[in-house]
Motif scaffolding. Structure first.
Motif, mmCIF file in Angstrom:
data_model
loop_
_atom_site.group_PDB
_atom_site.id
_atom_site.type_symbol
_atom_site.label_atom_id
_atom_site.label_comp_id
_atom_site.label_asym_id
_atom_site.label_seq_id
_atom_site.Cartn_x
_atom_site.Cartn_y
_atom_site.Cartn_z
ATOM 1 N N THR A 40 5.071 31.749 3.213
ATOM 2 C CA THR A 40 5.831 30.917 4.274
ATOM 3 C C THR A 40 6.586 31.953 5.342
ATOM 4 O O THR A 40 7.299 32.944 4.570
ATOM 5 C CB THR A 40 6.714 29.925 3.512
ATOM 6 N N LEU A 75 9.790 33.166 6.977
ATOM 7 C CA LEU A 75 10.858 32.889 7.033
ATOM 8 C C LEU A 75 11.796 33.499 8.421
ATOM 9 O O LEU A 75 12.903 33.510 8.285
ATOM 10 C CB LEU A 75 11.391 33.685 5.672
ATOM 11 N N SER A 90 15.489 32.186 7.970
ATOM 12 C CA SER A 90 15.641 30.678 7.896
ATOM 13 C C SER A 90 15.261 30.363 6.488
ATOM 14 O O SER A 90 14.167 31.169 5.914
ATOM 15 C CB SER A 90 15.080 29.799 8.753
ATOM 16 N N GLY A 91 15.645 29.358 5.761
ATOM 17 C CA GLY A 91 15.309 29.112 4.484
ATOM 18 C C GLY A 91 16.052 29.594 3.360
ATOM 19 O O GLY A 91 16.902 30.544 3.456
ATOM 20 N N ASP A 92 15.549 29.232 2.144
ATOM 21 C CA ASP A 92 16.465 29.630 0.801
ATOM 22 C C ASP A 92 15.452 29.983 -0.284
ATOM 23 O O ASP A 92 15.634 29.780 -1.360
ATOM 24 C CB ASP A 92 17.190 28.541 0.411
ATOM 25 N N SER A 93 14.202 30.569 0.234
ATOM 26 C CA SER A 93 13.117 30.987 -0.797
ATOM 27 C C SER A 93 13.594 32.037 -1.636
ATOM 28 O O SER A 93 14.430 32.688 -1.275
ATOM 29 C CB SER A 93 12.123 31.649 -0.053
#
Ligand SMILES: [Cu+2]
Length: 183
Positions: free
Chosen positions: A79, A81, A98-101
């Motif tokens: 994905t 990010l 972005s996100g919190d992977s």
């Protein structure tokens, strides 16, 4: 100085010039390339969570033209990010995320070195708990291998041109010195 000594001196000067030019032409590409010096997060580091941005610091002032500098940041599932375009400020490139992977995060970068050559590379760091990493998708896009700098054939051609020029210079010097000897 006799004519013969003068000729020999000119030959030596010409040879020295030719060797110097050949050495400079083969060495300069490596010297001129900008390299990635550091990043935040650093390569192979482990951070508590995915940061809001990643910063890359290079050895030279990168060329700023729209779209030439690209940074891709992906998690284990592939994905993307990276959030928006990277922001270039001299030797530093900042890429909002972005996100919190969690888990292993791969950073693939491609920038234009101050000498005009595209340079690229890849590194990884770990965010949060590696056990919480999203599982890789079977259809994850294959990694593209961007080529680094100009093709080798370009430098071979440059080398040939430089050496040919140096030889022409030596021939011209010898011819000029011969003319003077005959006078
Ligand atoms: Cu270069």
């Amino acid at each position: 100085m006799s004519a013969r000594t003068r000729l020999r001196t000119r030959l030596l000067v010409g040879l020295g010039l030719a060797l110097g030019l050949a050495a400079a032409s083969s060495a300069s590409p490596a010297f001129a390339h900008d390299e990635l010096l550091a990043s935040d997060p650093a390569a192979d580091a482990t951070v508590s969570a995915l940061p809001d941005e990643i910063t890359l610091t290079y050895s030279g002032v990168l060329i700023d033209e729209e779209g030439v500098n690209a940074i891709s940041v992906t998690d284990a599932a592939g994905t993307e990010l990276a959030d928006g375009a990277p922001v270039l400020d001299g030797t530093t490139v900042t890429q909002p995320l972005s996100g919190d992977s969690q888990g292993p995060i791969t950073v693939t970068w491609r920038v234009v070195s101050s000498d005009g050559h595209p340079v690229s590379g890849e590194f990884a760091f770990t965010a949060g708990d590696p056990a919480a990493a999203p599982t890789a998708r079977a259809d994850a896009p294959a990694e593209s291998t961007a080529d680094e700098g100009l093709p080798a054939v370009f430098w071979i051609v440059v080398g040939i041109v430089v050496v040919a020029g140096a030889i022409a210079l030596v021939v011209a010097l010898v011819a000029a010195s011969r003319r003077r000897t005959e006078d």
